[in-house]
Design a protein around this motif. Structure first.
Motif, mmCIF file in Angstrom:
data_model
loop_
_atom_site.group_PDB
_atom_site.id
_atom_site.type_symbol
_atom_site.label_atom_id
_atom_site.label_comp_id
_atom_site.label_asym_id
_atom_site.label_seq_id
_atom_site.Cartn_x
_atom_site.Cartn_y
_atom_site.Cartn_z
ATOM 1 N N GLN A 5 41.727 24.958 85.131
ATOM 2 C CA GLN A 5 41.202 23.776 85.811
ATOM 3 C C GLN A 5 42.314 23.062 86.580
ATOM 4 O OE1 GLN A 5 37.751 22.307 85.695
ATOM 5 N NE2 GLN A 5 38.776 21.438 87.481
ATOM 6 N N ALA A 6 43.501 22.979 85.975
ATOM 7 C CA ALA A 6 44.624 22.319 86.641
ATOM 8 C C ALA A 6 45.049 23.083 87.888
ATOM 9 C CB ALA A 6 45.791 22.178 85.670
ATOM 10 N N VAL A 7 45.074 24.416 87.790
ATOM 11 C CA VAL A 7 45.430 25.238 88.957
ATOM 12 C C VAL A 7 44.401 25.054 90.061
ATOM 13 C CG1 VAL A 7 45.661 27.609 89.808
ATOM 14 C CG2 VAL A 7 46.725 26.943 87.634
ATOM 15 N N LEU A 8 43.127 25.035 89.693
ATOM 16 C CA LEU A 8 42.062 24.840 90.679
ATOM 17 C C LEU A 8 42.190 23.482 91.367
ATOM 18 C CD1 LEU A 8 39.490 26.096 91.861
ATOM 19 C CD2 LEU A 8 38.200 25.028 90.016
ATOM 20 N N ASP A 9 42.436 22.443 90.573
ATOM 21 C CA ASP A 9 42.623 21.114 91.149
ATOM 22 C C ASP A 9 43.836 21.098 92.089
ATOM 23 O OD1 ASP A 9 40.475 20.246 89.678
ATOM 24 O OD2 ASP A 9 41.683 19.352 88.078
ATOM 25 N N GLY A 10 44.897 21.779 91.679
ATOM 26 C CA GLY A 10 46.104 21.833 92.505
ATOM 27 C C GLY A 10 45.868 22.537 93.824
ATOM 28 N N LEU A 11 45.072 23.596 93.803
ATOM 29 C CA LEU A 11 44.759 24.318 95.041
ATOM 30 C C LEU A 11 43.938 23.449 95.985
ATOM 31 C CD1 LEU A 11 43.881 27.875 93.655
ATOM 32 C CD2 LEU A 11 45.929 27.209 94.937
ATOM 33 N N VAL A 252 49.587 21.131 87.486
ATOM 34 C CA VAL A 252 49.880 21.814 86.220
ATOM 35 C C VAL A 252 50.878 21.003 85.394
ATOM 36 C CG1 VAL A 252 50.925 23.881 85.190
ATOM 37 C CG2 VAL A 252 49.304 24.108 87.097
ATOM 38 N N SER A 253 51.819 20.337 86.065
ATOM 39 C CA SER A 253 52.839 19.591 85.320
ATOM 40 C C SER A 253 52.240 18.480 84.470
ATOM 41 C CB SER A 253 53.867 19.000 86.293
ATOM 42 O OG SER A 253 53.267 18.030 87.133
ATOM 43 N N THR A 254 51.067 17.954 84.878
ATOM 44 C CA THR A 254 50.439 16.873 84.108
ATOM 45 C C THR A 254 49.874 17.359 82.774
ATOM 46 O OG1 THR A 254 48.332 17.193 85.274
ATOM 47 C CG2 THR A 254 49.867 15.575 86.194
ATOM 48 N N LEU A 255 49.778 18.676 82.593
ATOM 49 C CA LEU A 255 49.330 19.217 81.309
ATOM 50 C C LEU A 255 50.411 19.092 80.244
ATOM 51 C CD1 LEU A 255 47.539 22.526 82.402
ATOM 52 C CD2 LEU A 255 46.471 20.349 81.790
ATOM 53 N N PHE A 256 51.662 19.057 80.684
ATOM 54 C CA PHE A 256 52.773 19.091 79.745
ATOM 55 C C PHE A 256 53.602 17.808 79.739
ATOM 56 C CE2 PHE A 256 51.963 23.312 81.562
ATOM 57 C CZ PHE A 256 51.611 24.015 80.415
ATOM 58 N N PHE A 257 53.491 17.022 80.804
ATOM 59 C CA PHE A 257 54.306 15.806 80.910
ATOM 60 C C PHE A 257 53.423 14.632 81.333
ATOM 61 C CE2 PHE A 257 56.928 19.481 82.055
ATOM 62 C CZ PHE A 257 57.960 19.360 81.128
#
Length: 286
Positions: A5-11, A252-257
């Motif tokens: 989902q994060a990758v899709l949002d990033g694209l 994607v970075s918002t998943l970890f930070f």
């Protein structure tokens, strides 16, 4: 699934980053000038689409074409009256002119439009598309598709039309282009108009989920330069790759930070890539 989902949002957002950054790299590629006022033309494009929605009832996605036309014309005038005069000047003079243009545009918009935040209302503003366990916001999807459409149109123009080939010839060797009957000054005017027009178009298509105000360009200017340098300054394909890369890295970075560290992660990746490949992902050394 959260990662996908994060990758899709990033694209989705990366496609818009690519379009607003293509204009910056196009101007540099043809004229060799870094336009520090590029993000201010994004602001103007958003205002054109906003007033087209407010007074003409045009959806911002339709108004984006009007934004492109209006800012293209403005860009041609700016190139003829300001940029053309410093093409052969030292780089510091070019920097002063474009930074001065940034200050003038920003303060004029503050005087004319005030400091208020403006937003539009559309029928699809809160709609989402569900694909299995994944969700895509309709405004983000619409902006992404419009961005791809404009990037494809630019590719067709630069590769399949006489004007596009003449513009690329001017970028490679202006003197040789002149000897072949190409008006290099006219090509530079078209290139600058296209560059700022594409950025204005990208600003207009995000209006359904973004507010416009005179300093909105500040939120994009650093990202635009990051995209074009990461992809390779002067490379349109590099701007596209860089735009998608920046969007995905941010998302994607918002998943970890924490989200406050979103850009910190981006710039760590950015500096690492440049340390390994100083010309960017696609750019070539000159």
């Amino acid at each position: 699934m959260a990662f996908i989902q994060a990758v899709l949002d990033g694209l989705m957002i990366g496609g818009v980053y690519a379009v607003i950054s293509i204009g910056l790299t196009l101007v540099f590629g043809v004229m060799g000038i870094v336009n520090f006022a590029q993000a201010e033309f994004l602001t103007l494009g958003m205002f054109v689409a906003y007033f087209a929605w407010k007074f003409l009832g045009l959806d911002p996605l339709i108004g984006s074409f009007l934004s492109f036309v209006v800012i293209f014309g403005l860009g041609v005038v700016v190139q003829m009256t300001l940029i053309q005069r410093v093409l052969n000047a030292p780089p510091v003079a070019q920097i002063f002119v474009t930074v001065g243009l940034l200050i003038v545009i920003e303060n004029l918009t503050l005087i004319v439009f005030g400091s208020d935040f403006h937003s539009v209302t559309t029928s699809y503003q809160t709609s989402t598309l569900r694909i299995g366990p994944l969700f895509i916001g309709i405004p983000y999807l619409a902006a992404f598709l419009m961005a791809l459409l404009s990037a494809a149109a630019l590719w067709l123009f630069t590769n399949k039309t006489w004007y596009g080939r003449a513009m690329r010839a001017t970028a490679q060797d202006p003197m040789a282009a002149n000897l072949m009957g190409i008006n290099a000054d006219r090509m530079r005017q078209i290139a600058f108009g296209l560059g700022v027009g594409m950025t204005a178009f990208g600003g207009a298509v995000i209006l359904p989920y973004f507010t416009v105000h005179p300093t909105v360009g500040h939120q994009f200017v650093v990202l635009m330069f990051t995209v074009v340098v990461l992809g390779g300054l002067g490379s349109v394909a590099g701007a596209v790759v860089g735009g998608f890369a920046v969007g995905v890295i941010q998302s994607v970075s918002t998943l970890f930070f924490p989200i406050q560290l979103q850009n910190l992660v981006l710039f760590i990746v950015f500096l690492t890539v440049l340390a390994v490949r100083p010309t960017g992902l696609i750019g070539a050394a000159r």
